[in-house]
Design a protein around this motif. Structure first.
Motif, PDB file in Angstrom:
ATOM      1  N   PHE A 144       1.080   1.434   2.600  1.00  0.00           N
ATOM      2  CA  PHE A 144       0.970   2.540   3.565  1.00  0.00           C
ATOM      3  C   PHE A 144      -0.247   2.412   4.471  1.00  0.00           C
ATOM      4  CE2 PHE A 144      -1.356   3.358  -0.264  1.00  0.00           C
ATOM      5  CZ  PHE A 144      -2.574   3.809   0.206  1.00  0.00           C
ATOM      6  N   CYS A 145      -1.123   1.436   4.201  1.00  0.00           N
ATOM      7  CA  CYS A 145      -2.469   1.478   4.778  1.00  0.00           C
ATOM      8  C   CYS A 145      -2.619   0.585   6.008  1.00  0.00           C
ATOM      9  CB  CYS A 145      -3.486   1.058   3.722  1.00  0.00           C
ATOM     10  SG  CYS A 145      -5.179   1.169   4.304  1.00  0.00           S
TER      11      CYS A 145
ATOM     12  N   ASN B 281      -3.732  -1.076  -5.695  1.00  0.00           N
ATOM     13  CA  ASN B 281      -4.837  -1.958  -6.096  1.00  0.00           C
ATOM     14  C   ASN B 281      -5.197  -1.955  -7.573  1.00  0.00           C
ATOM     15  OD1 ASN B 281      -6.168   0.433  -6.273  1.00  0.00           O
ATOM     16  ND2 ASN B 281      -7.701  -0.006  -4.702  1.00  0.00           N
TER      17      ASN B 281
ATOM     18  N   CYS C 206     -10.128  -4.592   4.334  1.00  0.00           N
ATOM     19  CA  CYS C 206      -9.867  -4.352   2.918  1.00  0.00           C
ATOM     20  C   CYS C 206     -10.319  -5.561   2.112  1.00  0.00           C
ATOM     21  CB  CYS C 206      -8.376  -4.111   2.704  1.00  0.00           C
ATOM     22  SG  CYS C 206      -7.977  -3.836   0.983  1.00  0.00           S
TER      23      CYS C 206
ATOM     24  N   GLY D 268      -2.801  -5.781   1.582  1.00  0.00           N
ATOM     25  CA  GLY D 268      -3.146  -4.384   1.387  1.00  0.00           C
ATOM     26  C   GLY D 268      -2.015  -3.541   0.801  1.00  0.00           C
ATOM     27  N   CYS D 269      -2.273  -2.262   0.637  1.00  0.00           N
ATOM     28  CA  CYS D 269      -1.271  -1.332   0.118  1.00  0.00           C
ATOM     29  C   CYS D 269      -0.234  -1.048   1.216  1.00  0.00           C
ATOM     30  CB  CYS D 269      -1.934  -0.026  -0.302  1.00  0.00           C
ATOM     31  SG  CYS D 269      -3.342  -0.265  -1.393  1.00  0.00           S
TER      32      CYS D 269
ATOM     33  N   SER E 164     -13.919   0.050   2.185  1.00  0.00           N
ATOM     34  CA  SER E 164     -12.769   0.260   1.308  1.00  0.00           C
ATOM     35  C   SER E 164     -13.174   0.321  -0.157  1.00  0.00           C
ATOM     36  CB  SER E 164     -11.700  -0.802   1.533  1.00  0.00           C
ATOM     37  OG  SER E 164     -12.212  -2.067   1.240  1.00  0.00           O
TER      38      SER E 164
ATOM     39  N   PRO F 170      -6.078  -3.070   6.570  1.00  0.00           N
ATOM     40  CA  PRO F 170      -6.024  -4.525   6.725  1.00  0.00           C
ATOM     41  C   PRO F 170      -5.522  -4.954   8.105  1.00  0.00           C
ATOM     42  CG  PRO F 170      -4.906  -3.823   4.701  1.00  0.00           C
ATOM     43  CD  PRO F 170      -5.177  -2.592   5.497  1.00  0.00           C
TER      44      PRO F 170
END
Ligand code: SF4
Length: 479
Positions: free
Chosen positions: A196-197, A305, A188, A193-194, A234, A200
């Motif tokens: 849920f993701c 983001n 990422c 990172g977010c 990404s 990263p």
């Protein structure tokens, strides 16, 4: 020793490998084996295991069986191939479940079951090593270690581009048309990172050299591929060599029919880069924005983001340069929006914010190609896993209503503006039957589903006219 690659398909925030897309994993693994491996799909194995290896044409009252539609050229010899296979490399992993028109990725449960009697060394790889889930709103499936001899990551070394070049020839084992998903970077672009993701956690951030990306595309082009998506990254706008890459592709592969992108961080959108993408890519292109939520509380709690204002600004820029209709009937380049339900701090106000910002886009006469709404999947290791399904459980009772209101009041009017009745869509490829109806799509990124009230030949291309609008698709007739 004979190695067979079993492609059970992959879908990640950054990268798609579900037919008609050909993902990167089978290709890179094939390349790392020096191009010496059989390629099978899970559809091949399902047909062999459950249907005596006899493909069936659906009767006029039936739906196409999309679990066995995507056969490789090896399907006919599968019994022999499996008998001689000493090592089976299983590629799987769905991290961003969607609805697939003409394929169904294998779940871990299915893969474990369907491979259990195969007498060979079984290695599970691909995104599934971090878990997998075909249905939003759930926890990820966990791997049963007894089902595999090894669960291991496959890492494509960016300094060994030969792996990608050699891997391209796997396409010779696939008889149907494929859109080749191309990687420009991994990891990422953001430090944190977010919530849920997994991206990263899966990859350290790295760009691929543009010359390497170009060489891979040239190799596919030599082998006859004409449809590409620069989708495995990404954020495409963060790629530092956009102009060199796109202009070289255009120059070196002049007969490319589809060149699209995927995944864009709205904050990175500039007029200059948008002009380049509109100039060099083909029409029907979409910049998918991982907005996830317009609610500032949710944005902060999940470290998303961008802010709603960034999204509107980016939508305006892309509309300004990409709204014009291309020769396939769709605007040249438009934004798309992804939303996720079930994130931290989600409340009734989240829906209000989402709805109001989307309504503003509609009212300002801006176009979106599509709005994707999915429910979060909880993956171990992510921040979201710390609270689990707390918000999914709390708000699930509203999801149908929230989603339906966006579909009816935003999506549908947007679709009517996007392709008004009478719009001619060129080269729609028919994919499946549902009773007497046929459904098809143009080849490309986030293609619009077109349904027709008769049976047309599957795999054939038609020019069609839009005669009606459904919630996320259009009704067409052949012209
Ligand atoms: S921006 Fe968020 S969703 Fe996109 S790759 Fe980074 S962490 Fe994942």
């Amino acid at each position: 020793m004979q190695t067979t690659i079993l492609d059970c398909y992959t879908d990640e925030p950054a990268g798609l490998g579900v037919p008609p897309y050909l993902g990167v994993y089978p290709r890179y693994i094939y390349g790392s084996l020096g191009g010496e491996a059989n390629y099978l799909t899970i559809d091949d194995l399902r047909l062999y295991t459950y249907y005596d290896n006899i493909p069936k044409k659906p009767k006029p009252s039936q739906k196409t069986n999309i679990k066995t539609l995507n056969l490789s050229i090896n399907s006919k010899n599968i019994s022999e191939i499996l008998k001689n296979t000493t090592e089976l490399i299983i590629i799987a992993g769905v991290h961003t479940p969607g609805k697939y028109l003409s394929a169904i990725p294998g779940t871990l449960k299915e893969i474990q079951h369907i491979t259990k009697d195969l007498n060979c060394r079984k290695i599970l790889t691909g995104p599934a090593i971090f878990g997998s889930q075909l249905y939003g709103g759930s926890f990820s499936e966990q791997i049963d270690p007894k089902s595999f001899d090894a669960v291991q990551e496959f890492r494509f070394d960016y300094n060994k581009n030969d792996t990608a070049i050699k891997g391209a020839s796997i396409i010779k084992q696939i008889p149907d048309l494929r859109i080749v998903e191309i990687e420009t970077s991994r990891g990422c672009t953001r430090k944190e990172g977010c919530s849920f993701c997994l991206e990263p956690l899966k990859n350290r951030f790295e760009f691929r050299k543009y010359k390497d990306v170009l060489d891979e595309i040239k190799q596919f082009y030599k082998l006859g591929a004409r449809h590409f998506r620069l989708g495995k990254q990404s954020c495409f706008y963060s790629y530092p060599y956009i102009e060199q890459l796109l202009s070289s592709i255009k120059k070196e592969c002049p007969e490319i029919k589809v060149l699209h992108i995927d995944n864009v961080n709205p904050k990175m959108v500039t007029e200059e880069k948008t002009k380049l993408i509109t100039k060099y890519c083909t029409e029907g292109n979409v910049a998918a924005f991982g907005v996830e939520s317009f609610d500032k509380k949710v944005i902060e709690a999940n470290n998303l983001n961008c802010q709603p204002e960034d999204v509107i600004k980016a939508i305006k820029i892309i509309n300004k340069h990409g709204k014009e209709r291309g020769k396939n009937g769709l605007p040249k380049f438009l934004p798309g929006i992804n939303l996720i339900f079930g994130l931290k701090e989600e409340s009734k106000n989240t829906f209000k914010e989402n709805y109001n910002w989307l309504k503003r886009i509609l009212d300002e006469d801006l176009l979106l190609r599509r709005i994707n709404i999915r429910e979060a999947v909880i993956f171990q290791g992510t921040e979201l896993a710390e609270i689990g399904n707390k918000y999914l459980k709390k708000n699930r009772k509203y999801y149908w209503k929230w989603r339906n209101q966006i579909r009816q009041e935003i999506d549908l009017p947007l679709l009517k503006k996007l392709v008004p009745k009478g719009t001619i869509l060129k080269d729609v490829r028919m994919e499946i039957y549902e009773g007497k109806k046929t459904f098809g799509r143009q080849i490309g990124t986030y293609p619009l589903i077109a349904g027709i009230n008769k049976r047309l030949e599957i795999g054939k291309f038609y020019n069609v006219k839009v005669i009606d609008h459904m919630l996320r698709s259009v009704v067409v007739e052949v012209v």
